[in-house]
Design a protein around this motif. Sequence first.
Motif, short mmCIF file in Angstrom:
data_model
loop_
_atom_site.label_atom_id
_atom_site.label_comp_id
_atom_site.label_asym_id
_atom_site.label_seq_id
_atom_site.Cartn_x
_atom_site.Cartn_y
_atom_site.Cartn_z
N PRO A 1 35.12 47.41 34.01
CA PRO A 1 35.46 45.99 34.22
C PRO A 1 36.38 45.42 33.14
CG PRO A 1 33.19 46.35 34.79
CD PRO A 1 33.70 47.65 34.20
N PHE A 2 36.13 45.73 31.89
CA PHE A 2 36.99 45.19 30.83
C PHE A 2 38.42 45.67 30.97
CE2 PHE A 2 38.97 45.41 26.64
CZ PHE A 2 38.87 44.07 26.25
N ASN A 3 38.60 46.97 31.22
CA ASN A 3 39.94 47.52 31.39
C ASN A 3 40.64 46.94 32.61
OD1 ASN A 3 39.21 49.06 29.22
ND2 ASN A 3 39.11 50.99 30.34
N ALA A 4 39.90 46.77 33.70
CA ALA A 4 40.49 46.21 34.91
C ALA A 4 40.93 44.77 34.67
CB ALA A 4 39.50 46.27 36.08
N VAL A 5 40.17 44.02 33.88
CA VAL A 5 40.56 42.64 33.56
C VAL A 5 41.83 42.63 32.72
CG1 VAL A 5 39.86 40.56 32.30
CG2 VAL A 5 38.24 41.69 33.84
N ILE A 6 41.94 43.53 31.76
CA ILE A 6 43.15 43.60 30.94
C ILE A 6 44.35 43.94 31.81
CG2 ILE A 6 44.31 44.88 29.08
CD1 ILE A 6 42.14 42.89 28.14
N ILE A 7 44.20 44.94 32.68
CA ILE A 7 45.30 45.31 33.59
C ILE A 7 45.63 44.12 34.49
CG2 ILE A 7 45.99 46.83 35.48
CD1 ILE A 7 44.13 48.97 34.13
N PHE A 8 44.59 43.43 34.98
CA PHE A 8 44.81 42.25 35.81
C PHE A 8 45.64 41.20 35.07
CE2 PHE A 8 43.36 37.89 36.52
CZ PHE A 8 43.84 37.69 37.80
N LEU A 9 45.32 40.96 33.81
CA LEU A 9 46.07 39.96 33.03
C LEU A 9 47.54 40.36 32.87
CD1 LEU A 9 43.42 39.05 30.31
CD2 LEU A 9 44.15 37.66 32.27
N VAL A 10 47.79 41.64 32.63
CA VAL A 10 49.18 42.11 32.51
C VAL A 10 49.92 41.94 33.84
CG1 VAL A 10 50.61 44.16 32.15
CG2 VAL A 10 48.68 43.71 30.61
N VAL A 11 49.28 42.36 34.92
CA VAL A 11 49.91 42.22 36.24
C VAL A 11 50.08 40.74 36.59
CG1 VAL A 11 49.66 42.73 38.70
CG2 VAL A 11 49.10 44.47 37.02
N SER A 12 49.13 39.90 36.17
CA SER A 12 49.23 38.46 36.42
C SER A 12 50.45 37.86 35.74
CB SER A 12 47.98 37.72 35.92
OG SER A 12 46.88 38.05 36.70
N VAL A 13 50.71 38.27 34.52
CA VAL A 13 51.89 37.76 33.82
C VAL A 13 53.15 38.16 34.57
CG1 VAL A 13 53.25 38.01 31.69
CG2 VAL A 13 50.78 37.66 31.56
N ILE A 14 53.21 39.41 35.01
CA ILE A 14 54.36 39.86 35.81
C ILE A 14 54.46 39.04 37.08
CG2 ILE A 14 55.31 41.80 37.13
CD1 ILE A 14 53.93 43.62 34.97
N HIS A 15 53.32 38.83 37.73
CA HIS A 15 53.27 38.05 38.97
C HIS A 15 53.72 36.61 38.73
CE1 HIS A 15 50.81 36.71 42.67
NE2 HIS A 15 51.90 37.31 43.07
N TYR A 16 53.32 36.05 37.61
CA TYR A 16 53.71 34.69 37.26
C TYR A 16 55.23 34.54 37.20
CZ TYR A 16 54.47 30.51 34.47
OH TYR A 16 54.91 29.30 34.02
N PHE A 17 55.88 35.53 36.60
CA PHE A 17 57.33 35.46 36.47
C PHE A 17 58.06 35.72 37.77
CE2 PHE A 17 56.17 36.06 31.96
CZ PHE A 17 56.77 34.91 31.48
N LYS A 18 57.34 36.17 38.78
CA LYS A 18 57.95 36.32 40.11
C LYS A 18 57.98 34.97 40.84
CE LYS A 18 57.75 40.07 42.46
NZ LYS A 18 57.35 41.12 43.36
N LYS A 19 57.48 33.93 40.18
CA LYS A 19 57.49 32.55 40.69
C LYS A 19 56.69 32.40 42.00
CE LYS A 19 60.31 31.20 37.47
NZ LYS A 19 59.74 30.89 36.22
N ASP A 20 55.51 33.00 42.04
CA ASP A 20 54.63 32.83 43.19
C ASP A 20 54.01 31.45 43.12
OD1 ASP A 20 52.77 32.93 45.22
OD2 ASP A 20 51.75 34.71 44.48
N ALA A 21 54.18 30.68 44.18
CA ALA A 21 53.68 29.31 44.21
C ALA A 21 52.15 29.24 44.13
CB ALA A 21 54.16 28.62 45.49
N HIS A 22 51.48 30.30 44.51
CA HIS A 22 50.02 30.29 44.54
C HIS A 22 49.40 31.12 43.42
CE1 HIS A 22 50.39 28.25 48.30
NE2 HIS A 22 51.20 29.20 48.72
N PHE A 23 50.20 31.38 42.40
CA PHE A 23 49.74 32.18 41.27
C PHE A 23 48.45 31.62 40.68
CE2 PHE A 23 49.56 32.31 36.62
CZ PHE A 23 49.36 33.66 36.43
N TRP A 24 48.43 30.32 40.37
CA TRP A 24 47.25 29.74 39.71
C TRP A 24 46.03 29.75 40.61
CZ3 TRP A 24 47.22 29.86 34.86
CH2 TRP A 24 48.39 29.69 34.14
N LEU A 25 46.23 29.54 41.89
CA LEU A 25 45.11 29.55 42.82
C LEU A 25 44.42 30.92 42.79
CD1 LEU A 25 43.50 28.21 45.12
CD2 LEU A 25 45.21 29.15 46.69
N TYR A 26 45.19 31.98 42.86
CA TYR A 26 44.61 33.32 42.87
C TYR A 26 44.07 33.72 41.49
CZ TYR A 26 45.87 34.05 47.66
OH TYR A 26 45.93 33.95 49.01
#
Length: 158
Positions: A25-50
């Motif tokens: 779980p800890f590693n998956a959360v870290i990977i999630f945070l990294v992918v989230s940052v990448i996702h954020y920069f893709k300008k997804d309008a629903h980034f914060w919701l997810y």
Amino acid sequence: MFLRRFEDVGWLHAFLSFLSEVFKPFNAVIIFLVVSVIHYFKKDAHFWLYTIGAGFSLAAGAAMKYIFQRARPDVEHASFDGFSFPSMHVLSFLVLVILLFRISRNIYIRTVLVIMVISMMASRIYLGAHYLTDTVASVIFMALILHVLEAVKNRFQR
């Protein structure tokens, strides 16, 4: 137990153990945070919701462990701490997979991700950390969270 029949298959044991170790779980959360940052920069309008939905699902999963306090399976060679229900390995891995689903529309990548989720579920049962119901409950819980997130997203789009 059905999965115990495959104990002598060395590569399968190695794969399932590796999967559970890498995607703790800890590693998956870290990977999630990294992918989230990448996702954020893709300008997804629903980034914060997810992102909020992911955080909520992880917090709720951890809370459910202490609400239900289900003991781990009594497997002679397994020694896991904590409670069994729901599987946080499966839940946190699903959070990551759902984010990757939102990023990639490629059918081959999505197929591999689904196979990986099923493999994670099998690994937790195989290693004696969870019952089948623990892993299935994590999938159902995540599906319910996704349903709520989609309803909220549709509400905001009107």
